[in-house]
Write a protein that holds these residues in place. Structure first.
Motif, PDB file in Angstrom:
ATOM      1  N   MET A   1      27.308  47.848  46.948  1.00  0.00           N
ATOM      2  CA  MET A   1      27.428  46.394  46.871  1.00  0.00           C
ATOM      3  C   MET A   1      26.943  45.752  48.171  1.00  0.00           C
ATOM      4  O   MET A   1      26.549  44.617  48.206  1.00  0.00           O
ATOM      5  CB  MET A   1      28.892  45.984  46.673  1.00  0.00           C
ATOM      6  N   TRP A 209      43.606  41.508  52.106  1.00  0.00           N
ATOM      7  CA  TRP A 209      43.422  42.422  50.974  1.00  0.00           C
ATOM      8  C   TRP A 209      44.242  41.947  49.780  1.00  0.00           C
ATOM      9  O   TRP A 209      43.801  41.995  48.631  1.00  0.00           O
ATOM     10  CB  TRP A 209      43.820  43.854  51.350  1.00  0.00           C
ATOM     11  N   ASN A 212      42.752  39.653  47.111  1.00  0.00           N
ATOM     12  CA  ASN A 212      42.055  40.213  45.949  1.00  0.00           C
ATOM     13  C   ASN A 212      42.966  40.255  44.733  1.00  0.00           C
ATOM     14  O   ASN A 212      42.567  39.912  43.627  1.00  0.00           O
ATOM     15  CB  ASN A 212      41.609  41.656  46.232  1.00  0.00           C
ATOM     16  N   VAL A 213      44.199  40.726  44.954  1.00  0.00           N
ATOM     17  CA  VAL A 213      45.142  40.883  43.849  1.00  0.00           C
ATOM     18  C   VAL A 213      45.521  39.506  43.314  1.00  0.00           C
ATOM     19  O   VAL A 213      45.640  39.302  42.107  1.00  0.00           O
ATOM     20  CB  VAL A 213      46.397  41.643  44.316  1.00  0.00           C
ATOM     21  N   ARG A 265      30.074  36.745  50.628  1.00  0.00           N
ATOM     22  CA  ARG A 265      30.206  37.685  49.508  1.00  0.00           C
ATOM     23  C   ARG A 265      28.872  38.352  49.195  1.00  0.00           C
ATOM     24  O   ARG A 265      28.818  39.517  48.810  1.00  0.00           O
ATOM     25  CB  ARG A 265      30.748  36.969  48.269  1.00  0.00           C
ATOM     26  N   ALA A 270      32.526  41.424  47.304  1.00  0.00           N
ATOM     27  CA  ALA A 270      33.587  40.486  46.936  1.00  0.00           C
ATOM     28  C   ALA A 270      34.927  40.808  47.575  1.00  0.00           C
ATOM     29  O   ALA A 270      35.774  39.934  47.736  1.00  0.00           O
ATOM     30  CB  ALA A 270      33.742  40.463  45.422  1.00  0.00           C
ATOM     31  N   ASP A 271      35.142  42.085  47.950  1.00  0.00           N
ATOM     32  CA  ASP A 271      36.440  42.497  48.496  1.00  0.00           C
ATOM     33  C   ASP A 271      36.787  41.668  49.734  1.00  0.00           C
ATOM     34  O   ASP A 271      36.095  41.738  50.756  1.00  0.00           O
ATOM     35  CB  ASP A 271      36.350  43.985  48.854  1.00  0.00           C
ATOM     36  N   GLN A 273      38.935  41.995  51.883  1.00  0.00           N
ATOM     37  CA  GLN A 273      39.176  42.808  53.070  1.00  0.00           C
ATOM     38  C   GLN A 273      38.005  42.667  54.046  1.00  0.00           C
ATOM     39  O   GLN A 273      38.199  42.588  55.248  1.00  0.00           O
ATOM     40  CB  GLN A 273      39.334  44.270  52.635  1.00  0.00           C
TER      41      GLN A 273
END
Lengths: 328, 263
Positions: A1, A209, A212-213, A265, A270-271, A273
């Motif tokens: 990515m 991080w 993300n969730v 991004r 996209a992460d 983190q």
């Protein structure tokens, strides 16, 4: 990515390079560049760097980082890549507050800043209360609707104030403020921003991080053992506090918070983190560069918001028409 | 592993979205055996998805209790619940451009603090989950760009990375072609064999008959029948559940459910 190898080395070096470069950039003693020898020998040059350029450079970094981090947080939490940190009534609230202060409170820049910050907070609080009252859709949709309503009300109010303003003295000041600028930023302004910006950015950075969730659909985030409502509210509050602080000093600088997260991004994936710190570095660098141009290119001052829009939109366009297999 | 004979039990559950005039669950009681592959079967609008959300704790019943592994849901912390139960929703729109591995890693959330990020051990679990789905080759691909079947595998791997005792699945086969349905079914069986209680909703009695070891039939927010599959899937029970005449044809070990033809 990843499209950039060692992205943080490149972005970090770029940021530090621009930071150092900015110190020597200006219109004293001659336009554009101050040689190192002048800085060593000229007392006036030293004072100018310490009292004017350094706080301004720092303010530009804080501005860019807060807007970019705020943009990343809001885009992820609202699951909408078109959201920007002035959303939820913050920027329109601040603009209305600044205009109100220019028109009715004769107190100079410090009073304008405090009033702007108060109204930015009021905009956010208004959006929140309204979102709780709306009986339609899920929490995210209600917040979006409330933000749109509050923003529209403040924009209407700003229009009224502009209409009432003295076209020779007050109106230009209001327009200049709504375009955004770091003109005349002092150490006091920086000190005033820090108590909101630093905790805000630290919370956002530490929870990156987790972001993300929290960008997943509500029930999925819940099923993974988070408390989505509480955790999202905490992140939003942290991001918006930082943005409100910088906006109240710099004015409604647009586009940084919308575009920089996209660029980030694209570069690192996209992460969050990685995307969040990259976004902060790019935002800081971008705001610094725009402000360098704003204070150097002509003898007067180009409003910062014009440059961020111009360069931001151009850069965005180039990024979007490049052939890449990625989406979002 | 689970020492209780029932994985999930509910007692007299009541729930409504828009006030008590429009109840969705009406005094619903059921017991789901531990380690079973349980189908919640019922017509559209019978409250299956709502029941799943109440079992997950995402929706709070207005009355009644849900017990998982013998303890009421309210006794668990949010993180404990994340380790206990995982969810595969009917649709999970995937925002942004996560790679499959990044996405599966999100399943490690209940094992991490709010400020932590996954480490090498978590990566190992995520990779194993992808491997168990036969989807290891997708690890670097963008989830949003995968086909529907591949996405379902990645979402399942995300749920399995939670290492749950109970897996809740909402209409897991609804949008898949025959080949992908077969793949998901064999994964569901593997999980049940490994001791995970798998609970899935479906409106398709044939899917329930083919996959489930235990069937709960629902109609209008109530349980009509709850029994091992062979005992539950009778023409009388199915006709009552769907409100139309249904017949069950037998072909060796297997059965086929279809509408009764009017002569």
């Amino acid at each position: 990515m990843t499209t950039l190898r060692r992205p943080f080395l490149v972005l970090g070096l770029l940021f530090i390079g621009v930071l150092v470069f900015s110190i020597f950039l200006g219109r004293y003693p001659a336009p554009y560049w101050m040689p190192l020898s002048t800085l060593r020998s000229d007392l006036l040059a030293q004072r100018l760097v310490v009292n004017l350029r350094l706080p301004r450079i720092l303010a530009a970094c804080l501005l860019g980082m807060s807007l970019a981090a705020g943009g990343t947080v809001l885009q992820m939490i609202f699951r909408n890549p078109l959201v920007e940190p002035g959303f939820l009534g913050v920027s329109p609230g601040a603009a209305f507050g600044a205009a109100f202060s220019i028109l009715f409170l004769d107190g100079g820049p410090a009073v304008v800043e405090v009033t702007a910050a108060l109204f930015a907070g009021l905009g956010l609080a208004g959006s929140y209360v309204l979102a709780r009252a709306i009986r339609y859709g899920g929490w995210i949709l209600r917040l979006v609707l409330a933000g749109i309503i509050v923003s529209a009300l403040f924009s209407a109010g700003l229009g009224v104030l502009k209409y009432m303003a003295d076209p020779l003295t007050e109106l230009p000041e209001i327009v200049f403020w709504t375009l955004g600028a770091l003109w005349g930023v002092t150490w006091a302004d920086v000190a005033y921003m820090l108590p909101l910006v630093v905790p805000g950015l630290v919370v956002v950075y530490l929870m990156r991080w987790r972001l993300n969730v929290l960008a997943l659909p509500e029930e999925t985030a819940f099923s993974m053992g988070t408390a989505p409502g509480r955790e999202r509210s905490l992140l939003l509050a942290a991001a918006v506090a930082a943005v409100a602080a910088v906006v109240s000093v710099a004015g409604a600088v647009g586009w940084v918070g919308l575009i920089v997260p996209h660029v980030s991004r694209r570069l690192v994936g996209a992460d969050a983190q990685k995307a969040l710190p990259a976004s902060m570095l790019i935002g800081g660098t971008f705001a610094l560069l725009c402000d360098d141009v704003a204070r150097t290119i002509v003898a007067g001052e180009v409003p910062l918001g014009i440059l961020t829009a111009l360069f931001g939109a151009t850069g965005f366009l180039l990024l979007m028409i490049r052939r890449t297999p990625q989406v979002g | 592993m689970n020492t209780h004979a029932t994985a999930i039990s509910t007692e007299n559950l009541h729930f409504s979205y828009n006030g008590p005039q429009q109840p969705v669950l009406r005094g619903l009681s059921l017991d789901i055996p531990a380690g079973s592959l349980t189908a919640i079967l019922g017509p559209n609008g019978s409250g299956k998805t709502t029941l799943l959300r109440v079992l997950l704790g995402f929706l709070r019943p207005s009355a009644g209790t849900v017990r998982v592994a013998g303890r009421p849901l309210g006794d668990y912390t949010r993180r404990e619940m994340g380790r206990l139960m995982a969810l595969v929703p009917q649709s999970e729109p995937i925002p942004f451009n996560f790679s499959a591995l990044e996405y599966v890693l999100l399943g490690r959330t209940p094992y991490l603090g709010a400020l932590e990020s996954p480490g090498p051990a978590d990566r190992q679990v995520a990779l194993e989950a992808l491997r168990a789905m036969g989807a290891e080759a997708l690890r670097e691909r963008a989830v949003a760009a995968l086909s529907g079947g591949e996405q379902q595998l990645v979402i399942l791997a995300r749920a399995m990375a939670q290492q749950p005792q109970v897996l809740l699945m909402d209409e897991p086969m609804a949008h898949l072609d025959l080949g992908n349905q077969g793949r998901i079914v064999s994964i569901m069986r593997q999980m049940a064999a490994a001791g995970v209680t798998v609970v899935f909703t479906t409106h398709d009695p044939n899917a329930a008959a083919a996959v489930a070891s235990y069937v709960v039939m629902m109609r209008r927010g109530e349980v009509l029948t709850a029994a091992p599959t062979a005992r539950a899937m009778t023409a009388a029970n199915l006709s009552e559940t769907y409100g139309v005449a249904v017949e069950v044809l037998h072909a060796g070990e297997r059965s086929l459910i279809c509408l009764r033809e009017e002569a």
